[in-house]
Design a protein around this motif. Structure first.
Motif, PDB file in Angstrom:
ATOM      1  N   SER A 292      29.795  47.144  40.714  1.00  0.00           N
ATOM      2  CA  SER A 292      30.197  46.147  39.716  1.00  0.00           C
ATOM      3  C   SER A 292      30.749  46.811  38.461  1.00  0.00           C
ATOM      4  N   ALA A 293      30.157  47.938  38.093  1.00  0.00           N
ATOM      5  CA  ALA A 293      30.652  48.654  36.909  1.00  0.00           C
ATOM      6  C   ALA A 293      32.063  49.193  37.154  1.00  0.00           C
ATOM      7  N   LEU A 294      32.319  49.664  38.376  1.00  0.00           N
ATOM      8  CA  LEU A 294      33.668  50.141  38.696  1.00  0.00           C
ATOM      9  C   LEU A 294      34.678  48.995  38.634  1.00  0.00           C
ATOM     10  N   VAL A 295      34.277  47.847  39.168  1.00  0.00           N
ATOM     11  CA  VAL A 295      35.186  46.697  39.186  1.00  0.00           C
ATOM     12  C   VAL A 295      35.434  46.212  37.758  1.00  0.00           C
ATOM     13  N   GLU A 296      34.410  46.246  36.955  1.00  0.00           N
ATOM     14  CA  GLU A 296      34.594  45.831  35.568  1.00  0.00           C
ATOM     15  C   GLU A 296      35.444  46.847  34.805  1.00  0.00           C
ATOM     16  N   ALA A 297      35.199  48.129  35.044  1.00  0.00           N
ATOM     17  CA  ALA A 297      36.012  49.154  34.380  1.00  0.00           C
ATOM     18  C   ALA A 297      37.478  49.041  34.789  1.00  0.00           C
ATOM     19  N   ALA A 298      37.696  48.489  35.977  1.00  0.00           N
ATOM     20  CA  ALA A 298      39.072  48.291  36.449  1.00  0.00           C
ATOM     21  C   ALA A 298      39.701  47.036  35.858  1.00  0.00           C
ATOM     22  N   GLY A 299      38.929  46.314  35.040  1.00  0.00           N
ATOM     23  CA  GLY A 299      39.524  45.209  34.302  1.00  0.00           C
ATOM     24  C   GLY A 299      39.254  43.823  34.848  1.00  0.00           C
ATOM     25  N   TYR A 300      38.510  43.727  35.929  1.00  0.00           N
ATOM     26  CA  TYR A 300      38.281  42.403  36.509  1.00  0.00           C
ATOM     27  C   TYR A 300      37.248  41.629  35.693  1.00  0.00           C
ATOM     28  N   ARG A 301      37.579  40.418  35.328  1.00  0.00           N
ATOM     29  CA  ARG A 301      36.691  39.591  34.512  1.00  0.00           C
ATOM     30  C   ARG A 301      36.494  38.209  35.128  1.00  0.00           C
ATOM     31  N   GLY A 302      36.886  38.037  36.368  1.00  0.00           N
ATOM     32  CA  GLY A 302      36.820  36.715  36.992  1.00  0.00           C
ATOM     33  C   GLY A 302      35.448  36.419  37.582  1.00  0.00           C
ATOM     34  N   ASP A 303      35.389  35.311  38.308  1.00  0.00           N
ATOM     35  CA  ASP A 303      34.146  34.939  38.976  1.00  0.00           C
ATOM     36  C   ASP A 303      33.804  35.958  40.058  1.00  0.00           C
ATOM     37  N   VAL A 304      32.528  36.046  40.340  1.00  0.00           N
ATOM     38  CA  VAL A 304      32.025  36.988  41.344  1.00  0.00           C
ATOM     39  C   VAL A 304      31.292  36.178  42.417  1.00  0.00           C
ATOM     40  N   GLU A 305      31.809  36.246  43.621  1.00  0.00           N
ATOM     41  CA  GLU A 305      31.244  35.435  44.695  1.00  0.00           C
ATOM     42  C   GLU A 305      30.115  36.154  45.416  1.00  0.00           C
TER      43      GLU A 305
END
Lengths: 287, 287
Positions: free
Chosen positions: A241-254
């Motif tokens: 999740s930290a990698l995905v957030e560092a990559a800029g994703y801020r949307g919903d998480v399923e």
């Protein structure tokens, strides 16, 4: 009761609930978004589904699923592409009917090897070509074709796109507003290239969806169903999740869990358990 | 009766046969080489095993298996490394006792995540470090530590080295005469990077073993056992064999099949069927 603000309950987690029930238990658990599947939408019809979604006040974070287009040229392939065009329209309509912040993301599972065909490189090329045929339809509808890399154990019979890097190799051949990828922890957690490929996906604006689910052992007798609630298995979800957030994703998480015992449980209880487990173990920030 | 000259029967294919029986049915099927496992060797003792192997006239193409060294530092890790040192000595002794053309290759399966540990990158680093600790023992014994990338479905509980590229990333930190890789079609067939990584392995002189087995669907209820005879499943074995040959590998080719129905069959019949299927479907040249 309010769940994590970015949590979305993928409808596959409560597979046996009809659409109205799925929307109701999601809302009742305080969850703000839902990931829909085409079959329960079709069961009530698209117009009714859009009305139900609008009434629910929920966001729609994705529609599962299109794809299954690895066939050689012929009537079967044309039928698959026509079905994908219908799915694009459905994804657009449902996202438009749902609450603000919804995502017009159509998740695409490539499909496996055609019967008797051992040429996996050829099947992968045909999946890419099919996406190319659908890009203009997707752009016109404002829908993002969301390529899902599937765990390699499904390469033969379900999805020939096996890694995030390979999904990006396909997506990057097309505009980012029309073709993205979904990062599903269950499918990609094992990949030594995962950190680099998540960063690449973020740089290109290709992360159209992020799905979390855990990897349970021993594998279930139907390996497809060997998923667990966040925190119950072997995946370091906060790290991903930290990698995905560092990559800029801020949307919903399923949260998408295929698991027979969870399917057999009460959907309202599953929705609550999903919310609790997500808040405790998914490592997703509230931004 | 003579089988394909490069065929080796991995003993796991006839798992329930003791060493003497395994050697006998291999020879009776006209197969010139065998891949041994430590357990049936230990059952008769190393000296007796070496004598049986020498009497058989067969080549030994590998010894399975060492590894399982992802533990953090402590007594368990030290015990695992000591056991690997014994395995190195066994691989050297068996290859020396066997017919000319034998390979002193010790197959290493890294092991899974330690209980409660979700840090797969850390486990991978510890596997690499363990190999580093064993390199001098291997060189002294003339044994090649042969890193096996395992199918990603085993990443949590069996082997954290998941791709051929990752196995090579580890092997290339050490001299090629001491650390190589095994290419097992069952584990790596799905990998989009496979052609490039096989070529890389060949350039570096890292292909210490080549194993073939097919991928069957639906997956068996124990996914580990979902392997079939060459030609029975979804893998384009001739294509992969051609890549391995183009990379310069000219050694024995093992058939390793974990499959309950095959284990339950008569080992002599399995050996004959293995030889027939290999000749028909593996795509290995006789050079």
């Amino acid at each position: 009761m309010t769940a994590h603000p970015r949590l979305s309950l993928n409808q596959a987690t409560i597979k046996y609930a009809d659409l109205a029930t799925a929307l109701e238990v999601t809302r009742a658990a305080g969850i703000g978004a839902i990931g829909l599947w085409r079959e329960p939408v079709a069961a009530v019809g698209l117009d009714k589904a859009c009305a139900l979604v609008a009434d629910s006040g929920l966001r729609v974070s994705s529609l599962c699923r299109g794809g299954f287009f690895t066939q050689p040229e012929g009537p079967e392939r044309r039928a698959a592409l026509a079905d994908n065009r219908r799915a694009i329209e459905e994804a657009a309509a449902l996202a438009a009917a749902a609450a603000p912040g919804s995502a017009p993301a159509l998740v695409l599972v490539a499909g496996g090897l055609p019967p008797g065909d051992r040429d996996i490189a050829g099947a992968r090329a045909r999946a890419r070509d099919a996406i190319g045929e659908l890009v203009e339809d997707a752009r016109a509808a404002g829908v993002v074709l969301t390529v899902e890399p599937m765990h390699p154990m499904f390469a033969a019979d379900r999805g020939v796109v096996s890694t995030l890097g390979q999904a990006l190799d396909i997506a990057e051949q097309f505009p980012a507003e029309a073709v993205g990828v979904v990062i599903d922890t269950y499918h990609v957690w094992w990949d030594p290239e995962l950190p680099a490929q998540i960063a690449r996906a973020g740089r290109g604006g290709r992360i159209a969806s992020y799905q979390v689910g855990d990897w349970m052992t021993p594998l279930a007798s139907d390996a497809l169903l060997s998923r667990g609630h966040t925190g119950d298995g072997h995946i370091d979800l906060p790290a991903i999740s930290a990698l995905v957030e560092a990559a800029g994703y801020r949307g919903d998480v399923e949260v998408e869990i295929f698991n027979q015992a969870i399917w057999d449980d009460d959907p309202a209880a599953v929705a609550r358990r999903t919310a609790d487990a997500f808040a405790a173990a998914a490592g997703v920030t509230a931004v």
